[in-house]
Design a protein around this motif. Structure first.
Motif, PDB file in Angstrom:
ATOM      1  N   THR A 153       1.053  -1.165  -0.118  1.00 59.55           N
ATOM      2  CA  THR A 153       0.221   0.362   0.266  1.00 59.55           C
ATOM      3  C   THR A 153       0.734   1.365  -0.222  1.00 59.55           C
ATOM      4  OG1 THR A 153      -0.023   0.205   2.374  1.00 59.55           O
ATOM      5  CG2 THR A 153      -1.388  -1.619   1.429  1.00 59.55           C
ATOM      6  N   ALA A 154      -0.131   2.513  -0.278  1.00 57.21           N
ATOM      7  CA  ALA A 154       1.215   3.533   0.390  1.00 57.21           C
ATOM      8  C   ALA A 154       1.903   3.534   1.068  1.00 57.21           C
ATOM      9  CB  ALA A 154      -0.365   4.407   0.064  1.00 57.21           C
ATOM     10  N   GLY A 155       1.575   3.626   1.956  1.00 57.36           N
ATOM     11  CA  GLY A 155       2.088   3.061   2.948  1.00 57.36           C
ATOM     12  C   GLY A 155       2.946   2.120   3.945  1.00 57.36           C
ATOM     13  N   HIS A 156       2.946   1.310   3.745  1.00 49.00           N
ATOM     14  CA  HIS A 156       3.173   0.087   3.385  1.00 49.00           C
ATOM     15  C   HIS A 156       3.723  -0.713   2.930  1.00 49.00           C
ATOM     16  CE1 HIS A 156       4.142  -3.965   5.820  1.00 49.00           C
ATOM     17  NE2 HIS A 156       2.989  -4.661   4.830  1.00 49.00           N
ATOM     18  N   GLN A 157       5.149  -0.754   2.356  1.00 42.59           N
ATOM     19  CA  GLN A 157       5.809  -1.865   1.404  1.00 42.59           C
ATOM     20  C   GLN A 157       5.908  -3.798   1.533  1.00 42.59           C
ATOM     21  OE1 GLN A 157       6.247  -1.226  -2.101  1.00 42.59           O
ATOM     22  NE2 GLN A 157       7.219  -3.459  -2.571  1.00 42.59           N
ATOM     23  N   VAL A 158       5.737  -4.343   0.898  1.00 42.47           N
ATOM     24  CA  VAL A 158       6.096  -5.808   1.974  1.00 42.47           C
ATOM     25  C   VAL A 158       6.743  -6.518   0.776  1.00 42.47           C
ATOM     26  CG1 VAL A 158       4.827  -8.011   1.135  1.00 42.47           C
ATOM     27  CG2 VAL A 158       3.401  -6.630   0.859  1.00 42.47           C
ATOM     28  N   GLU A 159       7.976  -6.641   1.362  1.00 46.19           N
ATOM     29  CA  GLU A 159       9.078  -7.194   1.328  1.00 46.19           C
ATOM     30  C   GLU A 159       9.307  -8.743   0.851  1.00 46.19           C
ATOM     31  OE1 GLU A 159      11.187  -5.113  -0.052  1.00 46.19           O
ATOM     32  OE2 GLU A 159      10.456  -3.870   1.326  1.00 46.19           O
ATOM     33  N   PRO A 160      10.177  -9.218  -0.849  1.00 45.64           N
ATOM     34  CA  PRO A 160       9.993 -10.956  -1.564  1.00 45.64           C
ATOM     35  C   PRO A 160      10.219 -11.905   0.301  1.00 45.64           C
ATOM     36  CG  PRO A 160      11.217  -9.151  -2.724  1.00 45.64           C
ATOM     37  CD  PRO A 160      10.747  -8.218  -1.179  1.00 45.64           C
ATOM     38  N   GLU A 161      10.805 -10.867   1.142  1.00 49.10           N
ATOM     39  CA  GLU A 161      11.193 -12.215   2.131  1.00 49.10           C
ATOM     40  C   GLU A 161      10.214 -12.081   3.250  1.00 49.10           C
ATOM     41  OE1 GLU A 161      13.207  -7.756   2.762  1.00 49.10           O
ATOM     42  OE2 GLU A 161      13.409  -9.687   1.461  1.00 49.10           O
ATOM     43  N   ASP A 162       9.218 -11.447   3.576  1.00 49.18           N
ATOM     44  CA  ASP A 162       8.384 -11.343   3.366  1.00 49.18           C
ATOM     45  C   ASP A 162       6.548 -12.329   3.534  1.00 49.18           C
ATOM     46  OD1 ASP A 162       8.656  -9.062   5.417  1.00 49.18           O
ATOM     47  OD2 ASP A 162       8.311  -7.438   4.163  1.00 49.18           O
ATOM     48  N   VAL A 163       6.984 -12.891   2.208  1.00 49.05           N
ATOM     49  CA  VAL A 163       6.280 -13.759   2.160  1.00 49.05           C
ATOM     50  C   VAL A 163       5.753 -14.822   2.417  1.00 49.05           C
ATOM     51  CG1 VAL A 163       5.208 -14.626   0.181  1.00 49.05           C
ATOM     52  CG2 VAL A 163       5.995 -12.175  -0.014  1.00 49.05           C
ATOM     53  N   PRO A 164       5.009 -15.904   3.374  1.00 45.73           N
ATOM     54  CA  PRO A 164       5.502 -16.987   3.407  1.00 45.73           C
ATOM     55  C   PRO A 164       4.895 -18.252   2.552  1.00 45.73           C
ATOM     56  CG  PRO A 164       3.402 -15.825   4.034  1.00 45.73           C
ATOM     57  CD  PRO A 164       4.251 -14.664   3.050  1.00 45.73           C
ATOM     58  N   ALA A 165       5.462 -19.034   2.439  1.00 39.04           N
ATOM     59  CA  ALA A 165       5.562 -20.228   1.987  1.00 39.04           C
ATOM     60  C   ALA A 165       3.697 -20.641   1.151  1.00 39.04           C
ATOM     61  CB  ALA A 165       6.029 -21.536   2.497  1.00 39.04           C
ATOM     62  N   ASP A 176      -7.642 -26.094   1.698  1.00 41.53           N
ATOM     63  CA  ASP A 176      -7.207 -25.614   2.558  1.00 41.53           C
ATOM     64  C   ASP A 176      -7.883 -24.791   3.122  1.00 41.53           C
ATOM     65  OD1 ASP A 176      -6.396 -25.457   5.151  1.00 41.53           O
ATOM     66  OD2 ASP A 176      -4.149 -25.916   4.045  1.00 41.53           O
ATOM     67  N   PRO A 177      -8.895 -24.698   4.579  1.00 42.09           N
ATOM     68  CA  PRO A 177     -10.040 -23.491   4.694  1.00 42.09           C
ATOM     69  C   PRO A 177      -8.706 -22.371   5.462  1.00 42.09           C
ATOM     70  CG  PRO A 177     -10.336 -25.152   6.620  1.00 42.09           C
ATOM     71  CD  PRO A 177      -9.123 -25.956   5.074  1.00 42.09           C
ATOM     72  N   ASP A 178      -7.491 -22.707   5.817  1.00 41.08           N
ATOM     73  CA  ASP A 178      -6.800 -22.289   6.819  1.00 41.08           C
ATOM     74  C   ASP A 178      -5.369 -21.664   5.812  1.00 41.08           C
ATOM     75  OD1 ASP A 178      -8.518 -22.719   8.602  1.00 41.08           O
ATOM     76  OD2 ASP A 178      -7.337 -24.583   8.895  1.00 41.08           O
ATOM     77  N   ILE A 179      -5.060 -20.375   6.572  1.00 41.10           N
ATOM     78  CA  ILE A 179      -3.901 -19.372   6.020  1.00 41.10           C
ATOM     79  C   ILE A 179      -3.424 -19.591   7.278  1.00 41.10           C
ATOM     80  CG2 ILE A 179      -4.320 -18.548   4.090  1.00 41.10           C
ATOM     81  CD1 ILE A 179      -4.638 -15.942   5.330  1.00 41.10           C
ATOM     82  N   SER A 180      -1.557 -19.211   7.457  1.00 40.35           N
ATOM     83  CA  SER A 180      -0.466 -19.026   8.552  1.00 40.35           C
ATOM     84  C   SER A 180      -0.808 -17.371   9.062  1.00 40.35           C
ATOM     85  CB  SER A 180       1.181 -19.379   7.992  1.00 40.35           C
ATOM     86  OG  SER A 180       0.728 -17.821   7.061  1.00 40.35           O
ATOM     87  N   PRO A 181      -0.832 -18.028   9.808  1.00 46.11           N
ATOM     88  CA  PRO A 181      -0.861 -16.128  11.138  1.00 46.11           C
ATOM     89  C   PRO A 181      -0.123 -15.409  10.307  1.00 46.11           C
ATOM     90  CG  PRO A 181      -1.100 -17.581  12.655  1.00 46.11           C
ATOM     91  CD  PRO A 181      -0.872 -18.421  11.268  1.00 46.11           C
ATOM     92  N   ALA A 182       1.335 -15.534   9.869  1.00 47.93           N
ATOM     93  CA  ALA A 182       2.105 -14.917   8.506  1.00 47.93           C
ATOM     94  C   ALA A 182       1.846 -14.446   7.523  1.00 47.93           C
ATOM     95  CB  ALA A 182       3.725 -14.950   8.764  1.00 47.93           C
ATOM     96  N   TYR A 183       0.936 -14.766   6.529  1.00 50.58           N
ATOM     97  CA  TYR A 183       0.192 -14.698   5.142  1.00 50.58           C
ATOM     98  C   TYR A 183      -1.434 -13.809   5.479  1.00 50.58           C
ATOM     99  CZ  TYR A 183      -1.680 -15.094   1.582  1.00 50.58           C
ATOM    100  OH  TYR A 183      -2.715 -14.947  -0.048  1.00 50.58           O
ATOM    101  N   ALA A 184      -1.888 -14.133   6.821  1.00 51.17           N
ATOM    102  CA  ALA A 184      -3.610 -13.493   6.773  1.00 51.17           C
ATOM    103  C   ALA A 184      -2.696 -11.572   7.624  1.00 51.17           C
ATOM    104  CB  ALA A 184      -3.712 -14.119   8.445  1.00 51.17           C
ATOM    105  N   ARG A 185      -0.956 -11.926   8.429  1.00 57.35           N
ATOM    106  CA  ARG A 185      -0.607 -10.490   8.756  1.00 57.35           C
ATOM    107  C   ARG A 185      -0.395  -9.105   7.526  1.00 57.35           C
ATOM    108  NH1 ARG A 185       0.890 -13.869  13.417  1.00 57.35           N
ATOM    109  NH2 ARG A 185       3.111 -13.975  12.465  1.00 57.35           N
ATOM    110  N   LEU A 186       0.679 -10.744   6.596  1.00 56.14           N
ATOM    111  CA  LEU A 186       0.867 -10.032   5.847  1.00 56.14           C
ATOM    112  C   LEU A 186      -0.776  -8.492   4.683  1.00 56.14           C
ATOM    113  CD1 LEU A 186       3.129 -11.523   3.116  1.00 56.14           C
ATOM    114  CD2 LEU A 186       1.124 -10.630   1.777  1.00 56.14           C
TER     115      LEU A 186
END
Length: 238
Positions: A153-165, A176-186
């Motif tokens: 977003t304008a105030g938040h840049q996602v970095e490649p290392e932030d993307v979970p598997a 699969d109905p679930d995602i990891s908390p890391a992907y949800a927070r991203l």
């Protein structure tokens, strides 16, 4: 001769009586008992682990993943790729997911994995931009670029290392109905921006819908996407 016919008739009669008794026990009494016990002790699970919205309407099952896509420009065009609806938290990528029942569109397609090896398309043992088109590595690279572009977003840049598997790979079932908390927070900043919500409120929503390991040690922490989006819908209407 009479004894032979008598014995045959007796055996047939015994067989028919046994068939009748077993039919009543296994085909009537046992299913009724199991159904009754399941409804009494495990009502929610016995009825398909239904997820309901604030009004009590069933919007899906917590056991089956759903997609959250924008309507196609041409629904009859199989070549047109569905675009994700960025107002919602997105599930794992998969060709096995149906429509989004939060928006009254629910249609199960199929279940299955890619059956490709983890190094399919790898160059020098790594997935790079030089991966052959159509390989698993090429799909992962493309999915990663899309995740970064969609969630920055304008105030938040996602970095490649932030993307979970799990943001770039599908599960074995594809449902699969679930995602990891890391992907949800991203996805929090993008969801907050798209719905005009404070980031802190969306972060709390994710935290409230994060489930820990089963019995404290089995599996991984997870977030059910349907339940999270159902709560998000209620939040945007409050």
């Amino acid at each position: 001769m009479n004894n032979s016919l008598s014995n045959t008739a007796r055996l047939i009669g015994a067989g028919l009586r046994t068939l009748l008794v077993l039919t009543v026990i296994c085909g009537v009494l046992y299913p009724l008992a199991v159904t009754g016990i399941a409804q009494a002790l495990f009502n929610d699970k016995a009825n398909g682990s239904e997820v309901k919205d604030k009004s009590g309407q069933v919007v899906g099952s917590s056991l089956i993943g759903q997609t959250y896509n924008l309507p196609k420009q041409n629904p009859d065009d199989p070549e047109e790729a569905a675009e994700p609806d960025l107002k919602w938290f997105q599930p794992r990528p998969s060709n096995g997911l149906g429509g989004n029942s939060v928006n009254t569109r629910y249609s199960l397609i199929l279940s299955g994995a890619t059956n490709r090896s983890a190094d399919n398309g790898a160059v020098g043992g790594r997935c790079t931009e030089g991966a052959e088109e159509g390989t698993l590595c090429a799909q992962v690279i493309a999915a990663k670029e899309a995740v970064i572009a969609d969630n920055s977003t304008a105030g938040h840049q996602v970095e490649p290392e932030d993307v979970p598997a799990d943001a770039v790979t599908s599960s074995g079932s594809g449902l699969d109905p679930d995602i990891s908390p890391a992907y949800a927070r991203l996805q929090v900043h993008r969801v907050a921006e798209q719905n005009n919500l404070d980031v802190e409120r969306v972060e709390k929503l994710v935290a409230d819908h994060t489930t820990g390991r089963t019995l404290g040690f089995m599996g991984e922490p997870r977030v059910n996407v349907l339940e999270l989006n159902t709560a998000l819908k209620a939040l945007t209407k409050s």
